[in-house]
Every structure is written in structure tokens, then in C-alpha cells.
Design a protein around this motif. Structure first.
Motif, mmCIF file in Angstrom:
data_model
loop_
_atom_site.group_PDB
_atom_site.id
_atom_site.type_symbol
_atom_site.label_atom_id
_atom_site.label_comp_id
_atom_site.label_asym_id
_atom_site.label_seq_id
_atom_site.Cartn_x
_atom_site.Cartn_y
_atom_site.Cartn_z
ATOM 1 N N LEU A 146 94.309 32.624 -49.235
ATOM 2 C CA LEU A 146 94.663 34.176 -49.765
ATOM 3 C C LEU A 146 96.129 34.530 -49.023
ATOM 4 N N ILE A 147 96.371 33.736 -47.671
ATOM 5 C CA ILE A 147 98.156 34.458 -47.917
ATOM 6 C C ILE A 147 98.848 33.710 -48.814
ATOM 7 N N ILE A 148 98.731 32.700 -49.655
ATOM 8 C CA ILE A 148 99.469 32.252 -50.827
ATOM 9 C C ILE A 148 99.182 33.558 -51.877
ATOM 10 N N LEU A 198 105.692 32.071 -42.777
ATOM 11 C CA LEU A 198 105.823 32.885 -41.747
ATOM 12 C C LEU A 198 103.683 32.902 -41.809
ATOM 13 N N GLY A 199 102.929 33.433 -42.762
ATOM 14 C CA GLY A 199 101.432 33.523 -42.888
ATOM 15 C C GLY A 199 101.439 32.250 -42.422
ATOM 16 N N LYS A 200 100.962 31.548 -42.840
ATOM 17 C CA LYS A 200 100.587 29.738 -42.387
ATOM 18 C C LYS A 200 101.359 29.908 -40.950
ATOM 19 N N ARG A 201 102.234 29.871 -40.461
ATOM 20 C CA ARG A 201 102.437 29.996 -38.958
ATOM 21 C C ARG A 201 101.529 31.046 -38.261
ATOM 22 N N LEU A 202 101.535 31.974 -38.409
ATOM 23 C CA LEU A 202 100.872 33.197 -38.002
ATOM 24 C C LEU A 202 99.163 32.573 -37.873
ATOM 25 N N TYR A 203 99.103 31.904 -38.865
ATOM 26 C CA TYR A 203 97.452 31.582 -39.018
ATOM 27 C C TYR A 203 97.099 30.132 -38.442
ATOM 28 N N ALA A 204 98.098 29.025 -37.811
ATOM 29 C CA ALA A 204 97.878 28.395 -36.760
ATOM 30 C C ALA A 204 97.747 28.818 -35.798
ATOM 31 N N VAL A 215 102.280 37.448 -28.473
ATOM 32 C CA VAL A 215 102.599 36.259 -28.989
ATOM 33 C C VAL A 215 103.066 36.511 -30.219
ATOM 34 N N GLY A 216 103.797 35.479 -30.934
ATOM 35 C CA GLY A 216 103.761 35.875 -32.638
ATOM 36 C C GLY A 216 105.145 35.085 -33.611
ATOM 37 N N GLU A 217 105.484 36.159 -34.317
ATOM 38 C CA GLU A 217 106.680 35.566 -34.796
ATOM 39 C C GLU A 217 107.711 36.690 -35.231
ATOM 40 N N ASN A 218 108.790 36.340 -35.439
ATOM 41 C CA ASN A 218 109.897 36.945 -35.429
ATOM 42 C C ASN A 218 109.816 36.760 -37.101
ATOM 43 N N VAL A 219 110.126 38.129 -37.887
ATOM 44 C CA VAL A 219 110.137 37.917 -39.859
ATOM 45 C C VAL A 219 111.998 38.035 -40.161
ATOM 46 N N SER A 220 111.857 37.070 -40.492
ATOM 47 C CA SER A 220 113.234 36.962 -41.151
ATOM 48 C C SER A 220 113.116 36.650 -42.638
ATOM 49 N N HIS A 221 113.866 37.330 -43.730
ATOM 50 C CA HIS A 221 114.350 37.145 -44.851
ATOM 51 C C HIS A 221 113.261 37.652 -45.301
ATOM 52 N N PHE A 222 112.626 38.594 -45.476
ATOM 53 C CA PHE A 222 111.523 39.579 -45.975
ATOM 54 C C PHE A 222 111.270 38.860 -47.748
ATOM 55 N N ALA A 223 112.450 40.062 -47.964
ATOM 56 C CA ALA A 223 112.723 39.565 -49.222
ATOM 57 C C ALA A 223 111.674 38.388 -49.844
ATOM 58 N N SER A 224 112.186 37.085 -48.973
ATOM 59 C CA SER A 224 111.926 35.625 -49.855
ATOM 60 C C SER A 224 110.399 35.157 -49.879
ATOM 61 N N LEU A 225 110.082 35.303 -51.129
ATOM 62 C CA LEU A 225 109.121 34.836 -50.782
ATOM 63 C C LEU A 225 108.234 33.700 -50.257
ATOM 64 N N THR A 226 108.719 32.542 -50.241
ATOM 65 C CA THR A 226 108.853 31.440 -49.244
ATOM 66 C C THR A 226 108.552 31.394 -48.752
ATOM 67 N N GLU A 227 109.353 32.969 -47.688
ATOM 68 C CA GLU A 227 109.755 32.764 -46.081
ATOM 69 C C GLU A 227 107.576 33.795 -45.879
ATOM 70 N N ARG A 228 107.704 34.328 -46.879
ATOM 71 C CA ARG A 228 107.064 34.911 -46.235
ATOM 72 C C ARG A 228 105.695 34.224 -46.651
ATOM 73 N N ILE A 229 105.267 33.417 -47.178
ATOM 74 C CA ILE A 229 104.126 32.340 -47.155
ATOM 75 C C ILE A 229 104.695 31.920 -46.087
#
Length: 373
Positions: A170-172, A239-245, A223-237
Motif C-alpha cells: 500500500l505504501i508503494i 521513507l515510507g518503508k523506514r517509517l513502517y519499520a 521519533v521519525g525521519e527527515n524527508v529528503s528529495h521529496f520529488a523522488s518516487l524511490t526516496e518517498r517509497i
């Protein structure tokens, strides 16, 4: 060699594609199925009014269906979207961004938030009805314009019950959907993604996903994550997986985050998690030059809290145009995104976020000295 679960999923995708070619959407529904599809669309449109309502809907759903991990992750990310929206009307960013840029950023965030909910919530409601009837109803997903990849993910979940595979799938799906409907849109390319303020925002690390954790320590741990290169599809996916983990592979974090979200309704104001720094009522005197207020995650002596309005006071609801109907799925290469790496140590974001606030304050003060505001 492809993993057996992914092999099975690839086979499922082929079957879904074959079924879509054979079945006519217009004539394939019984009267009961048509009523269900109409009801789900009604409920989706009802809950998709603004960020506050969407965020509440995700949480209410997760509380009923804790096996659908994605719903909790969506709730938390949606909270962060709301905070980003109200930052645009808060104490600091309006001193750096013109009213038009503020509006452009809000419409960009709101469009993405709206589109993801419109795509995902029917899926959630259809699973709820499938569970109630104890029968697989995912053959109805094409009537909600759901990707063939995502249809296969739900069918696989129904058979095997792999919660992590469903969540990552669903993240993907949602990031691919966002890519097709927003990131490639010429309007947002010109008004947001290609602008200097967007680059400026990334340089200041304004894009941070924060999960507040309930506990005895004040202020609340983040807790959380920095969002870098938001325009990149690969980076957003990624990020979502890191947040899920981060959320679901550490029970202590999951419990403390759940403790906080269960207690604190979402308003869009950052006062929700750090009332020692933020207030939803403007305490500062209008027209006075901004003075530095934050030091070491605390207010300086005598300083007023930073204004962070509630979302429904900051922005009016937006009427959205319907998305273009198109399936993002192209080929099985997307299956490589389904793997999650081993989880790294939790990212403690409190100090990082405070440094960000101090950077923004310095930018505001510098601008004030140049332009006299």
C-alpha cells in the motif's frame, strides 16, 4: 532469485490483469454489489473533506482493524501533512513566503492528501465488508479505479495474511499514485516542485515526519525521519518503508505512539504535541520585529510561544477535481520495492526538529533586518 511470496504475488497480478480484460465493469455487478460500491463512494466522499477528517477516519479504522497496519501509518503521516499545512499560516513561514506561495504549497499538500485518501479509503472499507461477510470482495476494486498491483496485494493478503507485505504494498501504491496524479502534473511542477522556495524548504529540513511518543518525559519524545528529495518516487517509497519499520518493528515505540494518538485528537496545530513551544492563539504583539524565542528545545525566558493555528481556522475546504483514470502499474520491476531492510536504530527527532526551528528563526530575523519586517 525472486522470493516465494513475491513469486506468488507476480502470478496474482497476471490473474488480475487477465480478469480485467474479460469482465465488463458496466454489466458485471449484482444489485447488492452496486449498492455496496455506491455506499463506499458515499462514505469516502463524506470523510474526504479536509485533512482533519481524513486523519480521524484513518485512526478510527485502525482501531477497528489493527491487522491493517497501513491505516495507522497513514494516520500519522496525515497528521504531519496537517502540521505542514498550518505552518504555512503560522508564526514563521508567512514571514518568508509570499501569500501566493503559501497558497500554492497548501494546494499541493491538500491535493496529495485528498488523492491518497480517495484511492485508499475504498480499499479499506471493502476489506472491512469482506471481513464482515467472510468472503473476498476484492473483485470490486476496479470500480474504485484501484491499480491491478494493489488488487493483487489485497488478494494475496486475503490468502496469506501477511500484514507487512500488505502495508508495504500500500505504501508503494500510494506513492506511485501520487507520482502519476500530482508529481507529474504541470501545474504543481511550475507552482511548487520547480520553485526556489521548495528547494529552500528542503535545505532547511522543514520536511520532517514526526511521531510523538507518550511518556513521563516532557516535552514529548519525537521519533521519525527527515524527508529528503521529496520529488523522488524511490526516496518517498524508501521513507515510507523506514517509517513502517520504525513503527511496527519496535513494540515499545508502537505502544507509546498509540498512547499519544489515542489521547490527542488531531487539530493540525503543533500545539498538539509540543504545547510548551506552540500555541493555537497568537500571543505575540502584531507588527513587532521577530525576536529569537527557541533555544535548546525550550522557550527563552519571557518569550511568547510560536503561533501554530488549528487547520480548520487556517484554511478553507477545497473543492477537488476528479483524478484522471489511469493505472500506474507497468511491469513486475516494482516488486523489488517490496523488501524492507533491517531496521536501524530509532531516529530521535526532538533535537533535530528544534535545530530546524532555530534555523527558520534565524532566516526570519535576517529577512526582517533586510526588509524591515
Amino acid at each position: 532469485m525472486i522470493d516465494p511470496p513475491l513469486q506468488s504475488l507476480a502470478k496474482e497480478i497476471k490473474q488480475v490483469i487477465a480478469r480485467e480484460k474479460d469482465v465488463s465493469k458496466a454489466t458485471s455487478l449484482s444489485s447488492g454489489e452496486r449498492e455496496l460500491v455506491e455506499h463506499i463512494w458515499e462514505q469516502t466522499n463524506l470523510r474526504n473533506g479536509d485533512n482533519v477528517e481524513r486523519t480521524r477516519a484513518y485512526m478510527e479504522y485502525y482501531q477497528k482493524h489493527t491487522d491493517i497496519h497501513w491505516a495507522l501509518l497513514a494516520h500519522l503521516v496525515s497528521r504531519n501533512a496537517g502540521w505542514s499545512m498550518t505552518d504555512l499560516r503560522g508564526e514563521l513561514l508567512p514571514r518568508l513566503l509570499t501569500p501566493q506561495v503559501q497558497k500554492d504549497y497548501f494546494l499541493f499538500l491538500e491535493r496529495g492528501n485528498w488523492l491518497i485518501f480517495r484511492d485508499a479509503y475504498p480499499q479499506l472499507l471493502l476489506y472491512e465488508e469482506s471481513a464482515r461477510q467472510q468472503t473476498n470482495l476484492f473483485h470490486l476494486l476496479p470500480h474504485f479505479q484501484v491499480s491491478v498491483f494493489t488488487q493483487a496485494i489485497w488478494n494475496q493478503f486475503w490468502k496469506a495474511g501477511d500484514r507487512e507485505l500488505l502495508a508495504v504494498g500500500l505504501i508503494i501504491n500510494e506513492q506511485q499514485h501520487l507520482e502519476e496524479q500530482v508529481m507529474k502534473d504541470e501545474i504543481y511542477q511550475k507552482s511548487v516542485l520547480g520553485t526556489l522556495p521548495f528547494t529552500f524548504q528542503e535545505l532547511l529540513s522543514l520536511n520532517q515526519i514526526l511521531f510523538p511518543c507518550e511518556g513521563d518525559v516532557q516535552p514529548l519524545r519525537l521519533v521519525g525521519e527527515n524527508v529528503s528529495h521529496f520529488a523522488s518516487l524511490t526516496e518517498r517509497i524508501s521513507l515510507g518503508k523506514r517509517l513502517y519499520a520504525l513503527l511496527f518493528r519496535d513494540l515499545s515505540i508502537l505502544e507509546s505512539v498509540l498512547g499519544w494518538v489515542s489521547r490527542q485528537p488531531h487539530t493540525g496545530s503543533r500545539k498538539d504535541f509540543w504545547p510548551h513551544l506552540f500555541h493555537d492563539v497568537k500571543e505575540s504583539v502584531p507588527g513587532k520585529p521577530y525576536q529569537k524565542r527557541v533555544e535548546g528545545c525550550q522557550l527563552k525566558p519571557g518569550a511568547k510561544r510560536i503561533y501554530s493555528p488549528e487547520l480548520q481556522h487556517a484554511w478553507k475546504r477545497v473543492e477537488q477535481a476528479l483524478p484522471i483514470e489511469r493505472d500506474w502499474y507497468r511491469d513486475r520491476s516494482v516488486l523489488s520495492f517490496l523488501r524492507i531492510r533491517e531496521m536501524s536504530a530509532p531516529s530521535h527527532m526532538g533535537e533535530v526538529y528544534c535545530r530546524t526551528l532555530e534555523k527558520i528563526e534565524l532566516a526570519v530575523i535576517a529577512r526582517g533586518k533586510i526588509f524591515g519586517t
